[in-house]
Design an enzyme around this catalytic site. Structure first.
Site, PDB file in Angstrom:
ATOM      1  N   HIS A 192       0.858  -1.186   0.000  1.00 29.97           N
ATOM      2  CA  HIS A 192       0.000   0.000   0.000  1.00 29.97           C
ATOM      3  C   HIS A 192       0.895   1.237   0.000  1.00 29.97           C
ATOM      4  O   HIS A 192       2.099   1.125   0.214  1.00 29.97           O
ATOM      5  CB  HIS A 192      -0.908  -0.006   1.235  1.00 29.97           C
ATOM      6  CG  HIS A 192      -0.112  -0.173   2.484  1.00 29.97           C
ATOM      7  ND1 HIS A 192       0.160  -1.411   3.034  1.00 29.97           N
ATOM      8  CD2 HIS A 192       0.553   0.729   3.246  1.00 29.97           C
ATOM      9  CE1 HIS A 192       0.944  -1.251   4.094  1.00 29.97           C
ATOM     10  NE2 HIS A 192       1.198   0.039   4.244  1.00 29.97           N
ATOM     11  N   HIS A 218       6.382   5.970  -1.788  1.00 33.22           N
ATOM     12  CA  HIS A 218       7.026   4.715  -2.186  1.00 33.22           C
ATOM     13  C   HIS A 218       6.157   3.541  -1.767  1.00 33.22           C
ATOM     14  O   HIS A 218       5.259   3.673  -0.933  1.00 33.22           O
ATOM     15  CB  HIS A 218       8.415   4.598  -1.545  1.00 33.22           C
ATOM     16  CG  HIS A 218       8.346   4.454  -0.052  1.00 33.22           C
ATOM     17  ND1 HIS A 218       8.178   5.544   0.786  1.00 33.22           N
ATOM     18  CD2 HIS A 218       8.400   3.358   0.748  1.00 33.22           C
ATOM     19  CE1 HIS A 218       8.130   5.116   2.039  1.00 33.22           C
ATOM     20  NE2 HIS A 218       8.265   3.792   2.037  1.00 33.22           N
TER      21      HIS A 218
END
Length: 194
Positions: free
Chosen positions: A47, A134
């Site tokens: 996620h 990221h």
């Protein structure tokens, strides 16, 4: 250690569509083939974290929901692209391997900053580091066999993944288990602006 009756471990993140997870899974498989002592994240668990909250008292979940809901309600959906690979703090002594997220208008950084402002009055510390979008692929357990893996990351460094639309965020509970963390969605925050 959390007292499960009173605390949960929580974070706020953008969920990824299946196409993005499939791409990240294929990258992880390629990286695994280079060896190294890494705990790889299951693709279903990857996620885009906006705010790690840590241990949260259960009675703070509702005020937390009230605090951040307006941040997301003011957002319209926007496009992100998975692009590039790297490591924190760097490839010299990696601790975390990640896939990058291209966000040309810096919308994620703005949202993360707004979340910080809204949750600070509830006792959550503001982030000191600049927000860097990221997707965590794996966490290094030791540097054993890492040279080959670092070479592999360099070979795949320019990997181009799919684009996807971010249209909601989720408050997740992170449940730590021997098999790895499991994430339970607690609140959904749609991006509602036209």
């Amino acid at each position: 250690m959390t007292d499960d009756k009173y605390e949960i471990r929580a974070f706020i993140a953008v969920e990824l569509p299946e196409e993005a997870r499939t791409f990240l899974s294929s990258i992880s498989v390629q990286l695994r083939n280079f060896g190294g002592d890494v705990k790889w994240v299951r693709s279903a668990s990857i996620h885009l974290t906006l705010k790690f909250l840590g241990n949260v008292q259960r009675d703070v979940v509702s005020p937390l929901d009230d605090a951040v809901k307006p941040v997301f309600a003011e957002q319209s959906p926007f496009e992100l692209t998975i692009q590039g690979l790297g490591a924190f703090p760097g490839l010299g002594k990696p601790r975390v391997f990640w896939a990058g997220v291209q966000d040309p208008k810096q919308r994620l950084a703005e949202i993360a900053e707004q979340i910080d402002l809204r949750v600070e009055p509830l006792g959550f510390k503001r982030e000191k580091r600049r927000f860097s979008p990221h997707l965590t692929l794996g966490r290094v357990r030791s540097l054993r066999g890492s040279a080959s893996l670092i070479d592999g990351v360099r070979q795949l460094m320019d990997a181009q993944g799919p684009s996807f639309v971010a249209d909601h965020a989720v408050l997740f509970q992170s449940i730590l288990k021997p098999s790895g963390a499991e994430y339970k969605p607690l609140r959904n925050f749609p991006f509602e602006a036209g």
